[in-house]
Structure formats: C-alpha cells, structure tokens
Design a protein around this motif. Structure first.
Motif, PDB file in Angstrom:
ATOM      1  N   VAL A  39      32.200  39.840  27.322  1.00  0.00           N
ATOM      2  CA  VAL A  39      31.438  40.213  28.512  1.00  0.00           C
ATOM      3  C   VAL A  39      32.330  40.026  29.733  1.00  0.00           C
ATOM      4  O   VAL A  39      32.869  38.942  29.958  1.00  0.00           O
ATOM      5  CB  VAL A  39      30.159  39.351  28.657  1.00  0.00           C
ATOM      6  N   LEU A  40      32.479  41.098  30.506  1.00  0.00           N
ATOM      7  CA  LEU A  40      33.297  41.084  31.718  1.00  0.00           C
ATOM      8  C   LEU A  40      32.415  41.286  32.937  1.00  0.00           C
ATOM      9  O   LEU A  40      31.427  42.020  32.885  1.00  0.00           O
ATOM     10  CB  LEU A  40      34.329  42.217  31.676  1.00  0.00           C
ATOM     11  N   LYS A  41      32.789  40.642  34.028  1.00  0.00           N
ATOM     12  CA  LYS A  41      32.188  40.907  35.330  1.00  0.00           C
ATOM     13  C   LYS A  41      33.275  41.559  36.171  1.00  0.00           C
ATOM     14  O   LYS A  41      34.349  40.981  36.362  1.00  0.00           O
ATOM     15  CB  LYS A  41      31.717  39.612  35.987  1.00  0.00           C
ATOM     16  N   CYS A  42      33.006  42.778  36.637  1.00  0.00           N
ATOM     17  CA  CYS A  42      34.002  43.541  37.400  1.00  0.00           C
ATOM     18  C   CYS A  42      33.459  43.788  38.803  1.00  0.00           C
ATOM     19  O   CYS A  42      32.336  44.266  38.967  1.00  0.00           O
ATOM     20  CB  CYS A  42      34.302  44.861  36.708  1.00  0.00           C
ATOM     21  N   THR A  43      34.265  43.448  39.813  1.00  0.00           N
ATOM     22  CA  THR A  43      33.856  43.519  41.210  1.00  0.00           C
ATOM     23  C   THR A  43      34.788  44.453  41.963  1.00  0.00           C
ATOM     24  O   THR A  43      36.015  44.308  41.896  1.00  0.00           O
ATOM     25  CB  THR A  43      33.889  42.114  41.844  1.00  0.00           C
ATOM     26  N   PHE A  44      34.180  45.408  42.697  1.00  0.00           N
ATOM     27  CA  PHE A  44      34.962  46.402  43.440  1.00  0.00           C
ATOM     28  C   PHE A  44      34.535  46.403  44.895  1.00  0.00           C
ATOM     29  O   PHE A  44      33.451  46.892  45.239  1.00  0.00           O
ATOM     30  CB  PHE A  44      34.749  47.798  42.837  1.00  0.00           C
ATOM     31  N   GLU A  45      35.389  45.869  45.753  1.00  0.00           N
ATOM     32  CA  GLU A  45      35.139  45.952  47.189  1.00  0.00           C
ATOM     33  C   GLU A  45      35.379  47.390  47.641  1.00  0.00           C
ATOM     34  O   GLU A  45      36.022  48.166  46.925  1.00  0.00           O
ATOM     35  CB  GLU A  45      36.064  44.997  47.929  1.00  0.00           C
ATOM     36  N   PRO A  46      34.913  47.781  48.827  1.00  0.00           N
ATOM     37  CA  PRO A  46      35.189  49.134  49.315  1.00  0.00           C
ATOM     38  C   PRO A  46      36.693  49.415  49.313  1.00  0.00           C
ATOM     39  O   PRO A  46      37.498  48.563  49.702  1.00  0.00           O
ATOM     40  CB  PRO A  46      34.638  49.107  50.744  1.00  0.00           C
ATOM     41  N   GLY A  47      37.066  50.582  48.811  1.00  0.00           N
ATOM     42  CA  GLY A  47      38.475  50.973  48.755  1.00  0.00           C
ATOM     43  C   GLY A  47      39.231  50.417  47.562  1.00  0.00           C
ATOM     44  O   GLY A  47      40.411  50.689  47.397  1.00  0.00           O
ATOM     45  N   VAL A  48      38.564  49.642  46.725  1.00  0.00           N
ATOM     46  CA  VAL A  48      39.199  49.061  45.538  1.00  0.00           C
ATOM     47  C   VAL A  48      38.759  49.849  44.311  1.00  0.00           C
ATOM     48  O   VAL A  48      37.596  50.231  44.177  1.00  0.00           O
ATOM     49  CB  VAL A  48      38.834  47.572  45.377  1.00  0.00           C
ATOM     50  N   GLY A  49      39.700  50.077  43.413  1.00  0.00           N
ATOM     51  CA  GLY A  49      39.413  50.821  42.194  1.00  0.00           C
ATOM     52  C   GLY A  49      39.818  50.048  40.964  1.00  0.00           C
ATOM     53  O   GLY A  49      40.031  48.839  41.000  1.00  0.00           O
ATOM     54  N   HIS A  50      39.914  50.791  39.891  1.00  0.00           N
ATOM     55  CA  HIS A  50      40.334  50.259  38.598  1.00  0.00           C
ATOM     56  C   HIS A  50      41.267  51.290  38.000  1.00  0.00           C
ATOM     57  O   HIS A  50      40.840  52.411  37.714  1.00  0.00           O
ATOM     58  CB  HIS A  50      39.087  50.073  37.711  1.00  0.00           C
ATOM     59  N   GLU A  51      42.562  50.925  37.884  1.00  0.00           N
ATOM     60  CA  GLU A  51      43.543  51.876  37.374  1.00  0.00           C
ATOM     61  C   GLU A  51      43.111  52.390  36.001  1.00  0.00           C
ATOM     62  O   GLU A  51      42.236  51.809  35.352  1.00  0.00           O
ATOM     63  CB  GLU A  51      44.921  51.221  37.290  1.00  0.00           C
ATOM     64  N   ASN A 101      36.096  52.778  44.360  1.00  0.00           N
ATOM     65  CA  ASN A 101      34.910  52.557  45.175  1.00  0.00           C
ATOM     66  C   ASN A 101      35.119  53.259  46.508  1.00  0.00           C
ATOM     67  O   ASN A 101      35.918  52.816  47.334  1.00  0.00           O
ATOM     68  CB  ASN A 101      34.666  51.059  45.377  1.00  0.00           C
ATOM     69  N   ILE A 102      34.395  54.357  46.701  1.00  0.00           N
ATOM     70  CA  ILE A 102      34.517  55.125  47.950  1.00  0.00           C
ATOM     71  C   ILE A 102      33.340  54.841  48.881  1.00  0.00           C
ATOM     72  O   ILE A 102      33.205  55.498  49.915  1.00  0.00           O
ATOM     73  CB  ILE A 102      34.657  56.640  47.672  1.00  0.00           C
ATOM     74  N   GLY A 103      32.527  53.861  48.517  1.00  0.00           N
ATOM     75  CA  GLY A 103      31.376  53.497  49.338  1.00  0.00           C
ATOM     76  C   GLY A 103      31.730  52.442  50.371  1.00  0.00           C
ATOM     77  O   GLY A 103      32.894  52.071  50.540  1.00  0.00           O
ATOM     78  N   GLU A 104      30.716  51.948  51.027  1.00  0.00           N
ATOM     79  CA  GLU A 104      30.894  50.964  52.097  1.00  0.00           C
ATOM     80  C   GLU A 104      30.468  49.563  51.694  1.00  0.00           C
ATOM     81  O   GLU A 104      30.490  48.650  52.525  1.00  0.00           O
ATOM     82  CB  GLU A 104      30.113  51.420  53.327  1.00  0.00           C
ATOM     83  N   THR A 105      30.077  49.373  50.438  1.00  0.00           N
ATOM     84  CA  THR A 105      29.620  48.067  49.974  1.00  0.00           C
ATOM     85  C   THR A 105      30.373  47.650  48.714  1.00  0.00           C
ATOM     86  O   THR A 105      30.926  48.487  47.993  1.00  0.00           O
ATOM     87  CB  THR A 105      28.111  48.092  49.653  1.00  0.00           C
ATOM     88  N   THR A 106      30.392  46.351  48.454  1.00  0.00           N
ATOM     89  CA  THR A 106      30.998  45.821  47.227  1.00  0.00           C
ATOM     90  C   THR A 106      30.044  46.078  46.072  1.00  0.00           C
ATOM     91  O   THR A 106      28.840  45.852  46.175  1.00  0.00           O
ATOM     92  CB  THR A 106      31.268  44.306  47.375  1.00  0.00           C
ATOM     93  N   SER A 107      30.582  46.570  44.951  1.00  0.00           N
ATOM     94  CA  SER A 107      29.795  46.901  43.765  1.00  0.00           C
ATOM     95  C   SER A 107      30.225  45.998  42.610  1.00  0.00           C
ATOM     96  O   SER A 107      31.415  45.697  42.456  1.00  0.00           O
ATOM     97  CB  SER A 107      30.011  48.378  43.411  1.00  0.00           C
ATOM     98  N   VAL A 108      29.257  45.563  41.784  1.00  0.00           N
ATOM     99  CA  VAL A 108      29.536  44.592  40.724  1.00  0.00           C
ATOM    100  C   VAL A 108      28.878  45.050  39.426  1.00  0.00           C
ATOM    101  O   VAL A 108      27.711  45.475  39.424  1.00  0.00           O
ATOM    102  CB  VAL A 108      29.001  43.186  41.097  1.00  0.00           C
ATOM    103  N   TYR A 109      29.624  44.924  38.320  1.00  0.00           N
ATOM    104  CA  TYR A 109      29.167  45.380  37.001  1.00  0.00           C
ATOM    105  C   TYR A 109      29.385  44.310  35.945  1.00  0.00           C
ATOM    106  O   TYR A 109      30.345  43.542  36.017  1.00  0.00           O
ATOM    107  CB  TYR A 109      29.964  46.619  36.564  1.00  0.00           C
ATOM    108  N   LEU A 110      28.517  44.299  34.945  1.00  0.00           N
ATOM    109  CA  LEU A 110      28.753  43.572  33.711  1.00  0.00           C
ATOM    110  C   LEU A 110      29.093  44.600  32.641  1.00  0.00           C
ATOM    111  O   LEU A 110      28.399  45.614  32.508  1.00  0.00           O
ATOM    112  CB  LEU A 110      27.515  42.794  33.265  1.00  0.00           C
ATOM    113  N   ILE A 111      30.165  44.355  31.901  1.00  0.00           N
ATOM    114  CA  ILE A 111      30.587  45.226  30.815  1.00  0.00           C
ATOM    115  C   ILE A 111      30.587  44.395  29.541  1.00  0.00           C
ATOM    116  O   ILE A 111      31.282  43.380  29.470  1.00  0.00           O
ATOM    117  CB  ILE A 111      32.002  45.809  31.036  1.00  0.00           C
ATOM    118  N   MET A 112      29.801  44.799  28.554  1.00  0.00           N
ATOM    119  CA  MET A 112      29.733  44.091  27.274  1.00  0.00           C
ATOM    120  C   MET A 112      30.398  44.954  26.220  1.00  0.00           C
ATOM    121  O   MET A 112      29.853  45.995  25.834  1.00  0.00           O
ATOM    122  CB  MET A 112      28.269  43.801  26.927  1.00  0.00           C
TER     123      MET A 112
END
Length: 121
Positions: free
Chosen positions: A47-59, A107-118
């Motif tokens: 189980v992973l918790k992935c956090t993306f602030e605005p302007g941050v991605g995942h290669e 993340n092209i939005g204006e808020t930080t987004s957070v996910y759980l990946i199982m």
C-alpha cells in the motif's frame, strides 16, 4: 522451426525486459524527489500513499495490478498508451487495473492531491 522458436523467445524476453526497464511507483518520483511512501507491505500486498502538490507529477512508471483510492482529488494531465488527456479526479474516487500498466501524470490543478495505491504482488 527451431529458428522461429528462437526468434519468438528473443522477442518475448525483450518485451519482458522493456516493461521492467520502467521504475515502479515507489522508485519513480518527480525531478529526483519521491512522491510515494510505503504505508503497509506484506507478501501479498503493498500500500502506497502518493502526494502531488500543484505542478508535481510522477515520471513514467509501471503498476502491477492494483486498486486505488483518491483521498484528496485534483486535476491531472495523464499520458499512457492511449495518449494524453486532462482529468478531474474527485475525492473518494476508486479505480482498478487488473493488468500491468504504465503511465505518467502531472498535477495541473491548484491543490495538493493524495492517493492510496494498493498493489497486488
């Protein structure tokens, strides 16, 4: 006949190696910084918790079969085998993939987004 089997074996091995050439979501980050952390891991599940602030991605990375849950939604640009698209992911959204997949996100939005990946092992 033996030659055809040899060629088939080489193609299959090459395609397996190409998939593994991508990092998994924990190894992949954004500009050298991690975006995911392990919350729990055992012999069957990670189980992973992935956090993306605005302007941050995942290669670009691959996922084993997995289920995801959006703790905090956001707006993303996703690129995968189907092309590039922009999506609004709502809080509480659940998603699932039953096969190995790969993609990259931003993340092209204006808020930080957070996910759980199982991810299933």
């Amino acid at each position: 006949m033996k030659f055809n089997l040899l060629i088939l074996a080489i193609v299959l091995l090459s395609s397996c190696n190409n998939q593994n050439a991508l990092p998994d979501p924990l190894e992949a980050g954004w500009k050298g910084e991690a975006v995911c952390e392990v919350i729990e891991e055992n012999n069957e599940l990670r189980v992973l918790k992935c956090t993306f602030e605005p302007g941050v991605g995942h290669e670009k990375h691959y996922h084993n079969p997995h289920v995801g849950y959006t703790l905090v939604g956001g707006k993303f640009r996703i690129t995968d085998h189907t092309g590039t698209r922009e999506v609004d992911v709502p809080t509480g959204y659940t998603f699932r993939k039953d096969s190995i997949t790969s993609h990259e996100v931003l993340n092209i939005g204006e808020t930080t987004s957070v996910y759980l990946i199982m991810e299933f092992k």
